[in-house]
Each structure stands twice: as structure tokens, then as C-alpha cells.
Scaffold this motif. Structure first.
Motif, short mmCIF file in Angstrom:
data_model
loop_
_atom_site.label_atom_id
_atom_site.label_comp_id
_atom_site.label_asym_id
_atom_site.label_seq_id
_atom_site.Cartn_x
_atom_site.Cartn_y
_atom_site.Cartn_z
N PHE A 1 5.12 12.57 2.46
CA PHE A 1 5.65 12.95 1.14
C PHE A 1 7.00 13.64 1.23
CE2 PHE A 1 2.77 16.48 2.22
CZ PHE A 1 3.52 17.60 1.91
N SER B 1 9.44 12.31 2.69
CA SER B 1 10.41 11.22 2.71
C SER B 1 10.64 10.69 1.30
CB SER B 1 9.91 10.10 3.64
OG SER B 1 9.88 10.57 4.98
N TYR C 1 0.88 -1.18 0.00
CA TYR C 1 0.00 0.00 0.00
C TYR C 1 0.91 1.22 0.00
CZ TYR C 1 -3.96 2.91 1.35
OH TYR C 1 -4.95 3.86 1.37
N ASN C 2 1.26 1.71 -1.17
CA ASN C 2 2.33 2.71 -1.27
C ASN C 2 1.96 3.92 -2.12
OD1 ASN C 2 3.84 -0.25 -1.52
ND2 ASN C 2 4.75 1.12 -0.04
N ASN C 3 2.66 5.00 -1.84
CA ASN C 3 2.66 6.15 -2.73
C ASN C 3 4.03 6.24 -3.38
OD1 ASN C 3 0.10 7.24 -2.44
ND2 ASN C 3 0.65 8.46 -0.66
N TYR D 1 4.52 7.84 -7.06
CA TYR D 1 3.79 8.22 -8.26
C TYR D 1 4.55 7.93 -9.56
CZ TYR D 1 -0.25 10.39 -5.98
OH TYR D 1 -1.42 10.61 -5.29
N GLU D 2 5.87 7.75 -9.45
CA GLU D 2 6.63 7.39 -10.66
C GLU D 2 6.16 6.05 -11.22
OE1 GLU D 2 7.70 8.77 -7.93
OE2 GLU D 2 9.58 9.88 -8.18
N LYS E 1 11.86 9.08 -2.12
CA LYS E 1 12.30 7.72 -2.44
C LYS E 1 13.27 7.69 -3.62
CE LYS E 1 8.05 5.38 -1.04
NZ LYS E 1 6.85 4.67 -1.53
N CYS F 1 0.89 9.71 6.68
CA CYS F 1 0.71 10.25 5.34
C CYS F 1 -0.29 11.40 5.38
CB CYS F 1 0.24 9.17 4.39
SG CYS F 1 0.25 9.73 2.68
N TRP G 1 -3.69 8.38 6.61
CA TRP G 1 -3.40 7.05 7.14
C TRP G 1 -1.99 7.04 7.71
CZ3 TRP G 1 0.71 5.26 4.33
CH2 TRP G 1 0.83 5.68 3.01
N THR H 1 15.25 12.79 -6.95
CA THR H 1 15.06 11.35 -7.05
C THR H 1 15.12 10.91 -8.51
OG1 THR H 1 12.66 11.40 -7.23
CG2 THR H 1 13.57 11.52 -5.01
N ARG I 1 16.33 6.06 0.51
CA ARG I 1 15.26 7.04 0.67
C ARG I 1 15.46 7.78 1.99
NH1 ARG I 1 9.59 4.60 2.02
NH2 ARG I 1 9.29 6.72 2.76
N GLN J 1 9.30 -0.71 -4.29
CA GLN J 1 8.12 0.13 -4.07
C GLN J 1 8.26 1.06 -2.86
OE1 GLN J 1 8.26 -3.21 -3.97
NE2 GLN J 1 6.63 -4.12 -2.74
N TYR K 1 10.76 13.94 -8.93
CA TYR K 1 10.19 14.25 -7.62
C TYR K 1 11.32 14.85 -6.78
CZ TYR K 1 7.34 13.16 -3.43
OH TYR K 1 6.59 13.21 -2.30
N1 MTE Z 1 9.12 9.63 -3.33
C1 MTE Z 1 9.02 9.64 -4.66
N2 MTE Z 1 10.15 9.67 -5.40
N3 MTE Z 1 7.81 9.63 -5.29
C2 MTE Z 1 6.63 9.62 -4.59
O1 MTE Z 1 5.55 9.61 -5.21
N4 MTE Z 1 5.56 9.61 -2.37
C3 MTE Z 1 5.71 10.10 -1.00
C4 MTE Z 1 6.96 9.55 -0.31
N5 MTE Z 1 8.11 9.56 -1.20
C5 MTE Z 1 6.70 9.61 -3.17
C6 MTE Z 1 7.98 9.60 -2.56
C7 MTE Z 1 4.52 9.87 -0.17
S1 MTE Z 1 3.12 10.78 -0.56
C8 MTE Z 1 4.54 9.00 0.90
S2 MTE Z 1 3.19 8.89 1.96
C9 MTE Z 1 5.69 8.11 1.16
O2 MTE Z 1 6.68 8.21 0.14
C10 MTE Z 1 5.20 6.68 1.22
O3 MTE Z 1 6.24 5.80 1.59
P1 MTE Z 1 5.92 4.24 1.73
O4 MTE Z 1 5.28 3.81 0.44
O5 MTE Z 1 7.22 3.56 1.97
O6 MTE Z 1 4.97 4.08 2.88
#
Ligand code: MTE
Length: 326
Positions: free
Chosen positions: A240, A242, A84-86, A88-89, A244, A143, A147, A178, A231, A225, A197
Motif C-alpha cells: 500500500f 506504492s 488481482y489488484n488493490n 480502491y478508487e 498509484k 501486500c 499475498w 494520487t 506509480r 488497474q 489516496y
Molecule cells: N494506490 C492508490 N491510489 N489506491 C489504492 O487503493 N492500493 C495499494 C497500492 N497503491 C492503492 C494504491 C495496495 S493496498 C497495494 S497491495 C498495491 O497498490 C497493489 O498494486 P498492484 O495492484 O499493482 O499489485
């Protein structure tokens, strides 16, 4: 996916979404329906998760002694944290990253450190991981969508890298850029955000021992993911911040604009500290749903100031109007 699909998150206004993004969202939705109709969503996901877990290399760290780096709360199930992740890439649906990120190439991986530093450097991942001993820290991740999770991370304080980079006196902010590789990341076809991002912290925030460079979770390397191979985890800010799959760390004299600020400046500010008293313009931030305990009628938990890390980080914002600097 076995989680409720709507956690109250509203995507950017339709006027901000290109027809391609709308088209992609509809296509994903149709695919979900097709999968569900075939009765295979859960079993496919479970099988994929088991395979991913079995093939992710182990990683270990010492128990962190940084104040606030441990919580007595039970960690979220790994399957939820990796399903259950965000990211967007790889698409805007919560299940997209687990589904589409498995082909992310994380080797070789180079991180450049540049800008206002005495010695710009290029690190390969192994060299970066050797900058300090890996620690296990259990952080809450809240988030902005309402959640939260509790995740055992492996990594070390970002301050170790900052000290190694020797920033000049002009460095006031640290920016995190990133990976944006359209060949590997199908979400880059959508204009929901400007790519790459980017995120950033003020220098004193970045130097705070709780701000963490993360290489692993749940005793293993990061799965794609969750932002492999590297990260951030900034536990007192909305998730957001944090970023990745970081490829560049830049030291800057001026405050940079972040991806979410650019996309919707009235909704996402630079600081983005978790704050139950400052609502998002379209929804309340006063409570949250903990993933894994969120049956349809489960009570929400109250959200804590700075996500419960106020004792550790409150002093960073002394005297600041947090409604204005949201
Ligand atoms: N980093 C990148 N490169 N792209 C993203 O879309 N989404 C962010 C963040 N880092 C995101 C990102 C958001 S909105 C959240 S809530 C967290 O990553 C989710 O981290 P998780 O999937 O490890 O819980």
C-alpha cells in the motif's frame, strides 16, 4: 476471477464503513454471482485481458544494475498481476480495478512537484519519463493482506526526480498525492478511505536507489488497474506504500499522515516495512501466499525481513524500534 477470493484480508471494521460502502460491496457481490451464474466470468475476463494487453503500448528499458533490482524468481503471470489488484478508487473487490479502471484517462497527465523545493515544476508525462533511462527491475511485491507477486517493472529510481526538484534543506519527507476524480473513479463514492489516496516516504527512503518511479510493467505501459500512467514501487514496504496514478509530489518539513494511517492508525503505521516479526493486529505477517501458486492446499512461504531487501535497506532503520515504528 480464477483466484481464491479470500486471502485473509479483513476490511476495516464495520463501524468504520458507511452504509454506502456496505451497499456497494453487496451489489458487487450480487453482480459476481449473476456473472458466475451466466458462466461468463472467466471468459469475459480473459477476453478483456487479451484486448487490454493487445492495446497497451510497448515500453522497454535496460536491465537495471541497482543492487537488489533483479531476482531469479519467476515473475507472476501477467494476467494475475493485472487481474488481482488493490486500487480502491475503482472498488474494494480484487477484480474491480481490472473491470472499472479501463476508462481512466491518462493523457494528458500532469505531475506537479512542489513544497520545499528550489524550483516547483509541472511535468507532463513525456518530460518526466525523460529524466532518466528506463530500467527493467524485477521486484517482489508483498501486500499487507498476506499475498505476494513478482513483477517486472519499467521505470527508474525516484532519486532522479528528487535531484531534479532540488529540495531545500527543510525537506524531510516526500508525499505522493494520487488522482481523485469522481467522474472517472466509481470507488470515490465509498468512504472506506479519505480521498485522494496519499502516501509518503522519509527523504532517505525516497532517495534509496530501490525506491522506483514506475511507468510500465511486463514490457508495456502500466495498465490502468496497476496505476497508470505513473506509480511507485517500494519493494521493502507493504504494497500500500506504492501509490498509484500519482499527480502531485510534495516535499515537506513534517511527517504527513497517510491514507491508511488515517483510516486505521493502530493497524497501519507510517513506515510499513515488511516485517515477519510484527504482526498486523488482526493477522500474522510471518508468511505469505504467492499469487499463481496458491492452490487451496499450497504451502505458504515465509515472509522475509524487509521483503528480502534487508541487505540493501536495513541501514536506513539502524537503531529504530520497528515494533514501535511499524
Ligand atoms: N494506490 C492508490 N491510489 N489506491 C489504492 O487503493 N492500493 C495499494 C497500492 N497503491 C492503492 C494504491 C495496495 S493496498 C497495494 S497491495 C498495491 O497498490 C497493489 O498494486 P498492484 O495492484 O499493482 O499489485
Amino acid at each position: 476471477m480464477h483466484l481464491p477470493r479470500n486471502h485473509g484480508f479483513s476490511h476495516p471494521r464495520s463501524s468504520e464503513i458507511t452504509p454506502e460502502a456496505v451497499y456497494a460491496a453487496r451489489r458487487d457481490w450480487l453482480r459476481q454471482i449473476a456473472l458466475a451464474a451466466a458462466g461468463s466470468t472467466l471468459s469475459t475476463w480473459a477476453a478483456r485481458d487479451a484486448l487490454a494487453t493487445a492495446t497497451t503500448p510497448a515500453l522497454s528499458g535496460v536491465r537495471s544494475t541497482v543492487a537488489g533490482a533483479q531476482t531469479m524468481e519467476k515473475p507472476t503471470d501477467r494476467g494475475d498481476a493485472t487481474g488481482y489488484n488493490n486500487f480502491y478508487e475503482f472498488g474494494t473487490d480484487k477484480s474491480d480495478p481490472a473491470e472499472h479502471a479501463q476508462t481512466l484517462r491518462t493523457q494528458p497527465w500532469v505531475v506537479t512537484v512542489e513544497g520545499e523545493v528550489k524550483s516547483p515544476r509541472r511535468f507532463d508525462l513525456d518530460a518526466l519519463m525523460k529524466l532518466a533511462a528506463l530500467e527493467e527491475r524485477i521486484y517482489r511485491l508483498r501486500c499487507v493482506e498476506g499475498w505476494s507477486m513478482v513483477i517486472p517493472w519499467l521505470g527508474f529510481s525516484l532519486s532522479h526526480l528528487i535531484k531534479a526538484a532540488q529540495p531545500t534543506g527543510n525537506a524531510k519527507f516526500v508525499q505522493f498525492v494520487t488522482l481523485a476524480d469522481a467522474q472517472q473513479m466509481p470507488g470515490l463514492g465509498s468512504r472506506v478511505l479519505a480521498w485522494p489516496y496519499v502516501e509518503a516516504l522519509r527523504m532517505d527512503e525516497a532517495m534509496h536507489p530501490l525506491a522506483m518511479l514506475v511507468f510500465g510493467m511486463y514490457g508495456q505501459r502500466l495498465p490502468p488497474q496497476n496505476g497508470a500512467p505513473l506509480r511507485l514501487a517500494v519493494p521493502w514496504k507493504y504494497g500500500f506504500k506504492s501509490a498509484k496514478s500519482i499527480v502531485q509530489i510534495r516535499f515537506l518539513a513534517q511527517q504527513p499522515v497517510t491514507s491508511w494511517e488515517r483510516a486505521a492508525p493502530s493497524e497501519y503505521g507510517f513506515y510499513s516495512n515488511v516485517n515477519p516479526q510484527v504482526d498486523h493486529p488482526r493477522w500474522s505477517q510471518a508468511s505469505e501466499r504467492r499469487i499463481g501458486e496458491d492452490g487451496l492446499f499450497a504451502k505458504k512461504r515465509p515472509t522475509l525481513m524487509f521483503n528480502g531487501y534487508e541487505a540493501q535497506v536495513g541501514a536506513l532503520y539502524a537503531g529504530m524500534d520497528l515494533k514501535r515504528f511499524y
